[in-house]
Design a protein around this motif. Structure first.
Motif, mmCIF file in Angstrom:
data_model
loop_
_atom_site.group_PDB
_atom_site.id
_atom_site.type_symbol
_atom_site.label_atom_id
_atom_site.label_comp_id
_atom_site.label_asym_id
_atom_site.label_seq_id
_atom_site.Cartn_x
_atom_site.Cartn_y
_atom_site.Cartn_z
ATOM 1 N N PRO A 155 30.117 -23.993 -23.811
ATOM 2 C CA PRO A 155 29.915 -24.382 -25.076
ATOM 3 C C PRO A 155 28.411 -24.372 -25.269
ATOM 4 O O PRO A 155 27.686 -24.439 -24.448
ATOM 5 N N GLY A 156 28.055 -23.788 -26.481
ATOM 6 C CA GLY A 156 26.542 -23.908 -26.711
ATOM 7 C C GLY A 156 26.253 -23.187 -28.086
ATOM 8 O O GLY A 156 27.410 -23.107 -28.962
ATOM 9 N N SER A 157 24.950 -23.108 -28.623
ATOM 10 C CA SER A 157 24.555 -22.770 -29.802
ATOM 11 C C SER A 157 24.564 -21.199 -29.908
ATOM 12 O O SER A 157 25.121 -20.583 -30.961
ATOM 13 N N GLY A 205 20.479 -14.347 -20.356
ATOM 14 C CA GLY A 205 20.352 -15.556 -19.448
ATOM 15 C C GLY A 205 22.073 -16.221 -19.846
ATOM 16 O O GLY A 205 22.586 -16.426 -18.725
ATOM 17 N N HIS A 206 22.346 -16.336 -21.075
ATOM 18 C CA HIS A 206 23.837 -16.853 -21.412
ATOM 19 C C HIS A 206 24.803 -15.670 -20.703
ATOM 20 O O HIS A 206 25.686 -16.415 -19.969
ATOM 21 N N ILE A 266 25.277 -16.259 -16.860
ATOM 22 C CA ILE A 266 25.939 -17.561 -16.584
ATOM 23 C C ILE A 266 27.273 -17.167 -16.721
ATOM 24 O O ILE A 266 28.281 -17.770 -15.929
ATOM 25 N N ARG A 324 27.621 -25.349 -17.928
ATOM 26 C CA ARG A 324 26.400 -25.705 -18.564
ATOM 27 C C ARG A 324 25.369 -24.889 -17.696
ATOM 28 O O ARG A 324 25.721 -24.759 -16.399
ATOM 29 N N GLY A 325 24.210 -24.256 -18.233
ATOM 30 C CA GLY A 325 23.200 -23.720 -17.439
ATOM 31 C C GLY A 325 21.908 -24.438 -17.276
ATOM 32 O O GLY A 325 21.631 -25.209 -18.174
ATOM 33 N N ARG A 344 17.863 -24.050 -16.294
ATOM 34 C CA ARG A 344 16.857 -23.262 -16.112
ATOM 35 C C ARG A 344 15.736 -23.760 -15.310
ATOM 36 O O ARG A 344 14.995 -23.218 -14.270
ATOM 37 N N ASP A 399 15.265 -29.052 -18.221
ATOM 38 C CA ASP A 399 16.700 -28.925 -18.776
ATOM 39 C C ASP A 399 17.509 -30.208 -18.202
ATOM 40 O O ASP A 399 18.405 -30.788 -18.473
ATOM 41 N N GLU A 438 20.617 -32.293 -19.718
ATOM 42 C CA GLU A 438 21.616 -31.882 -19.289
ATOM 43 C C GLU A 438 22.821 -32.959 -18.569
ATOM 44 O O GLU A 438 23.751 -33.097 -18.661
ATOM 45 N N THR A 445 20.954 -18.986 -13.505
ATOM 46 C CA THR A 445 20.783 -17.531 -13.624
ATOM 47 C C THR A 445 20.184 -16.847 -12.517
ATOM 48 O O THR A 445 19.524 -17.483 -11.627
ATOM 49 N N TYR A 476 16.221 -13.665 -15.494
ATOM 50 C CA TYR A 476 16.467 -14.303 -16.737
ATOM 51 C C TYR A 476 16.289 -15.873 -16.961
ATOM 52 O O TYR A 476 16.808 -16.319 -18.073
ATOM 53 N N ASN A 477 15.758 -16.344 -16.030
ATOM 54 C CA ASN A 477 15.751 -17.638 -15.952
ATOM 55 C C ASN A 477 14.938 -18.227 -17.374
ATOM 56 O O ASN A 477 15.167 -19.293 -17.777
ATOM 57 N N ILE A 517 14.627 -17.205 -20.049
ATOM 58 C CA ILE A 517 14.995 -16.601 -21.547
ATOM 59 C C ILE A 517 15.779 -17.742 -22.287
ATOM 60 O O ILE A 517 16.394 -18.281 -21.538
HETATM 61 P P1 ADP Z 1 22.580 -25.613 -26.625
HETATM 62 O O1 ADP Z 1 22.173 -25.944 -28.019
HETATM 63 O O2 ADP Z 1 23.920 -26.354 -26.407
HETATM 64 O O3 ADP Z 1 21.728 -26.141 -25.499
HETATM 65 P P2 ADP Z 1 22.217 -22.967 -26.241
HETATM 66 O O4 ADP Z 1 22.893 -21.933 -26.577
HETATM 67 O O5 ADP Z 1 20.748 -23.095 -26.123
HETATM 68 O O6 ADP Z 1 22.951 -24.113 -26.278
HETATM 69 O O7 ADP Z 1 22.462 -23.032 -24.391
HETATM 70 C C1 ADP Z 1 23.787 -23.077 -23.928
HETATM 71 C C2 ADP Z 1 23.770 -23.400 -22.390
HETATM 72 O O8 ADP Z 1 23.317 -22.103 -21.984
HETATM 73 C C3 ADP Z 1 22.901 -24.550 -22.187
HETATM 74 O O9 ADP Z 1 23.396 -25.256 -20.876
HETATM 75 C C4 ADP Z 1 21.562 -23.807 -21.559
HETATM 76 O O10 ADP Z 1 20.698 -24.807 -20.607
HETATM 77 C C5 ADP Z 1 22.027 -22.500 -20.907
HETATM 78 N N1 ADP Z 1 21.188 -21.617 -21.084
HETATM 79 C C6 ADP Z 1 20.314 -21.192 -21.786
HETATM 80 N N2 ADP Z 1 19.747 -19.792 -21.417
HETATM 81 C C7 ADP Z 1 19.587 -19.866 -20.008
HETATM 82 C C8 ADP Z 1 19.071 -19.159 -19.104
HETATM 83 N N3 ADP Z 1 18.049 -18.452 -19.214
HETATM 84 N N4 ADP Z 1 19.413 -19.493 -17.946
HETATM 85 C C9 ADP Z 1 20.234 -20.645 -17.660
HETATM 86 N N5 ADP Z 1 20.974 -21.388 -18.473
HETATM 87 C C10 ADP Z 1 20.536 -20.919 -19.696
#
Ligand code: ADP
Length: 159
Positions: free
Chosen positions: A7-9, A16-17, A20, A87-88, A90, A94, A98, A119, A123-124, A126
């Protein structure tokens, strides 16, 4: 069958997304990447465009589905029979947020486990907000976003 939700925005999806997501797709049987609709925030791109750009970016990933949802992530996970949230991470910055989010989710739904992925180093750094900033100041974002996102922004989003 292990189903995971990512899930995410995704406003917009970045490399990066995508990195993951690819890792998650190798680990789990099915991954649903889901744009969270936030009724209080319009965001940069409309949710339906974010979904379309993700779909265009993940065509080669067979076990990935693209969707959007409203409300609590754990309710959506239950609806979709998913037992894992991806969830990612960075940076240490974070981590606190998280960690809290995953603990809140596990207090609400113990059967849904959060898995953190990282990542490739390139890509970290980004983030969607960095991409927006670069793009809105006429910088080149092509290295940081999937091609459909770059194309869409160059062609249709002019301010
Ligand atoms: P949210 O608004 O839920 O944080 P995002 O779209 O910003 O949504 O991010 C979704 C997920 O992807 C989050 O867990 C975020 O930490 C992770 N994420 C975003 N960019 C990266 C990246 N470059 N490396 C690792 N994880 C990432």
């Amino acid at each position: 069958m292990k189903i995971a939700i990512y899930p995410g925005s995704f406003d917009p999806i970045t490399k990066g997304h995508l990195d993951i997501l690819k890792t998650a797709a190798e680990i789990f049987d099915k991954v649903i990447i889901a744009v969270a609709k936030n009724p209080d925030k319009t965001g940069f791109l409309p949710v339906d465009i974010r979904v379309k750009l993700i779909k265009d970016s993940v065509k080669d990933l067979e076990n990935v589905e693209v969707d959007s949802f409203e409300g609590l992530t754990i309710n959506y996970a239950r609806e979709r029979n998913a037992t894992v949230l991806i969830r990612g991470l960075r940076a240490v910055s974070d981590f606190e947020y998280e960690m809290q989010l995953s603990q809140a989710n596990s207090a609400l739904a113990d059967e849904v486990k959060t898995v953190f992925l990282t990542t490739k180093p390139k890509y970290n750094f980004i983030s969607s907000s960095t991409i927006k900033e670069i793009f809105l100041n006429n910088g080149d974002i092509s290295k940081f976003v999937p091609e459909p996102v770059n194309e869409y922004l160059q062609n249709s989003y002019k301010c």
